[in-house]
Write an enzyme that holds these catalytic residues in place. Structure first.
Site, PDB file in Angstrom:
ATOM      1  N   ARG A  32       0.912  -1.320   0.247  1.00  0.00           N
ATOM      2  CA  ARG A  32      -0.049  -0.074  -0.187  1.00  0.00           C
ATOM      3  C   ARG A  32       0.780   1.200   0.097  1.00  0.00           C
ATOM      4  NH1 ARG A  32      -5.103  -1.744   0.168  1.00  0.00           N
ATOM      5  NH2 ARG A  32      -5.437  -3.826   1.206  1.00  0.00           N
ATOM      6  N   ASP A  33       0.481   2.282  -0.772  1.00  0.00           N
ATOM      7  CA  ASP A  33       1.356   3.480  -0.704  1.00  0.00           C
ATOM      8  C   ASP A  33       1.028   4.293   0.519  1.00  0.00           C
ATOM      9  OD1 ASP A  33       1.827   5.831  -3.462  1.00  0.00           O
ATOM     10  OD2 ASP A  33       1.795   6.715  -1.453  1.00  0.00           O
ATOM     11  N   ILE A  34       2.081   4.828   0.752  1.00  0.00           N
ATOM     12  CA  ILE A  34       2.175   5.467   2.291  1.00  0.00           C
ATOM     13  C   ILE A  34       1.133   6.569   2.179  1.00  0.00           C
ATOM     14  CG2 ILE A  34       4.144   6.985   2.101  1.00  0.00           C
ATOM     15  CD1 ILE A  34       5.141   5.959   4.564  1.00  0.00           C
ATOM     16  N   ASN A  91       4.343   6.453 -13.566  1.00  0.00           N
ATOM     17  CA  ASN A  91       5.066   8.017 -13.702  1.00  0.00           C
ATOM     18  C   ASN A  91       6.455   7.374 -14.297  1.00  0.00           C
ATOM     19  OD1 ASN A  91       3.021   9.470 -12.991  1.00  0.00           O
ATOM     20  ND2 ASN A  91       3.420   9.087 -10.722  1.00  0.00           N
ATOM     21  N   GLU A  99       8.906  10.149  -8.667  1.00  0.00           N
ATOM     22  CA  GLU A  99      10.079  10.549  -7.416  1.00  0.00           C
ATOM     23  C   GLU A  99      10.710   9.286  -6.879  1.00  0.00           C
ATOM     24  OE1 GLU A  99       6.784  11.755  -4.635  1.00  0.00           O
ATOM     25  OE2 GLU A  99       6.207  13.517  -5.962  1.00  0.00           O
ATOM     26  N   VAL A 100      10.299   8.083  -6.921  1.00  0.00           N
ATOM     27  CA  VAL A 100      11.180   6.920  -6.621  1.00  0.00           C
ATOM     28  C   VAL A 100      11.656   6.159  -7.727  1.00  0.00           C
ATOM     29  CG1 VAL A 100      11.250   4.886  -5.262  1.00  0.00           C
ATOM     30  CG2 VAL A 100       9.722   6.688  -4.472  1.00  0.00           C
ATOM     31  N   HIS A 104       7.879   1.395 -10.778  1.00  0.00           N
ATOM     32  CA  HIS A 104       6.543   0.943  -9.885  1.00  0.00           C
ATOM     33  C   HIS A 104       5.401   1.326 -10.892  1.00  0.00           C
ATOM     34  CE1 HIS A 104       7.930   4.891  -8.648  1.00  0.00           C
ATOM     35  NE2 HIS A 104       6.480   5.271  -8.574  1.00  0.00           N
ATOM     36  N   HIS A 106       1.325   2.166 -10.148  1.00  0.00           N
ATOM     37  CA  HIS A 106       0.301   2.557  -8.965  1.00  0.00           C
ATOM     38  C   HIS A 106      -0.928   1.918  -9.536  1.00  0.00           C
ATOM     39  CE1 HIS A 106       2.458   6.158  -7.260  1.00  0.00           C
ATOM     40  NE2 HIS A 106       3.160   6.062  -8.524  1.00  0.00           N
TER      41      HIS A 106
HETATM   42  P1  AMP Z   1       5.880   8.274  -8.122  1.00  0.00           P
HETATM   43  O1  AMP Z   1       5.849   9.652  -7.939  1.00  0.00           O
HETATM   44  O2  AMP Z   1       5.288   7.491  -9.138  1.00  0.00           O
HETATM   45  O3  AMP Z   1       7.543   8.080  -7.821  1.00  0.00           O
HETATM   46  O4  AMP Z   1       5.351   7.683  -6.854  1.00  0.00           O
HETATM   47  C1  AMP Z   1       6.229   7.367  -5.559  1.00  0.00           C
HETATM   48  C2  AMP Z   1       5.169   6.840  -4.270  1.00  0.00           C
HETATM   49  O5  AMP Z   1       5.762   6.249  -3.582  1.00  0.00           O
HETATM   50  C3  AMP Z   1       4.331   7.859  -4.051  1.00  0.00           C
HETATM   51  O6  AMP Z   1       2.875   7.950  -4.182  1.00  0.00           O
HETATM   52  C4  AMP Z   1       4.581   7.673  -2.435  1.00  0.00           C
HETATM   53  O7  AMP Z   1       3.412   8.102  -1.600  1.00  0.00           O
HETATM   54  C5  AMP Z   1       5.237   6.362  -2.470  1.00  0.00           C
HETATM   55  N1  AMP Z   1       5.883   6.119  -1.320  1.00  0.00           N
HETATM   56  C6  AMP Z   1       7.089   6.895  -0.798  1.00  0.00           C
HETATM   57  N2  AMP Z   1       7.517   6.131  -0.027  1.00  0.00           N
HETATM   58  C7  AMP Z   1       6.864   4.855   0.511  1.00  0.00           C
HETATM   59  C8  AMP Z   1       6.987   4.096   1.361  1.00  0.00           C
HETATM   60  N3  AMP Z   1       7.883   4.046   2.479  1.00  0.00           N
HETATM   61  N4  AMP Z   1       5.960   3.064   1.483  1.00  0.00           N
HETATM   62  C9  AMP Z   1       5.022   3.220   0.749  1.00  0.00           C
HETATM   63  N5  AMP Z   1       4.866   4.161  -0.359  1.00  0.00           N
HETATM   64  C10 AMP Z   1       5.682   5.011  -0.394  1.00  0.00           C
END
Ligand code: AMP
Length: 120
Positions: A32-34, A91, A99-100, A104, A106
């Site tokens: 689950r997304d945080i 993304n 961002e990560v 991944h 969603h």
């Molecule tokens: P993106 O902008 O597509 O890279 O999305 C990164 C997603 O990772 C965002 O929706 C964040 O809320 C999610 N996220 C960041 N850190 C964590 C975490 N520790 N556990 C779960 N989701 C996370």
């Protein structure tokens, strides 16, 4: 793109950071997304080191890419969101708002979602 092993999803895969797992096998982890943007907001990641969808579709074997997307559909069905529908988002890169830096997907569901792309 060089994969950065200090990204947060790599830390989750190494067990250094907790996560709320909804599905796991030897190739993928779904959790689950945080910061959920919908009542159901799950992230699906491959366990391999792929920084983005671009890297994944460039470098991973076609069979792995195919199985990954089959599992995205399977996870949506396990979550029970296939009937009412859901949105899948990947993304990618700077303009995509990634961002990560670990590939991944969603899965967002549980309410009627708004516009696909916000007007800015
Ligand atoms: P993106 O902008 O597509 O890279 O999305 C990164 C997603 O990772 C965002 O929706 C964040 O809320 C999610 N996220 C960041 N850190 C964590 C975490 N520790 N556990 C779960 N989701 C996370």
């Amino acid at each position: 793109m060089n994969y950065q092993p200090d990204n947060i999803f790599a830390k989750i895969l190494r067990g250094e950071i907790p996560n709320d797992t909804v599905y796991e096998d030897d190739e993928v982890l779904a959790f689950r997304d945080i910061g959920p943007q919908a009542p159901v907001h799950v992230l699906v990641i491959p366990k391999g080191e792929y920084g983005s969808l671009d890297d994944f579709t460039r470098d991973a074997p076609a069979e792995l890419v195919g199985r990954f997307f089959q599992k995205v559909g399977e996870i949506a069905r396990r979550l029970g969101v296939d009937g009412e529908g859901y949105r899948v988002i990947a993304n990618t890169g700077h303009n995509g708002g990634q961002e990560v830096q670990h590939f991944h997907i969603h899965i967002c569901a549980g309410r009627r979602l708004g516009r696909m792309i916000a007007r800015e």
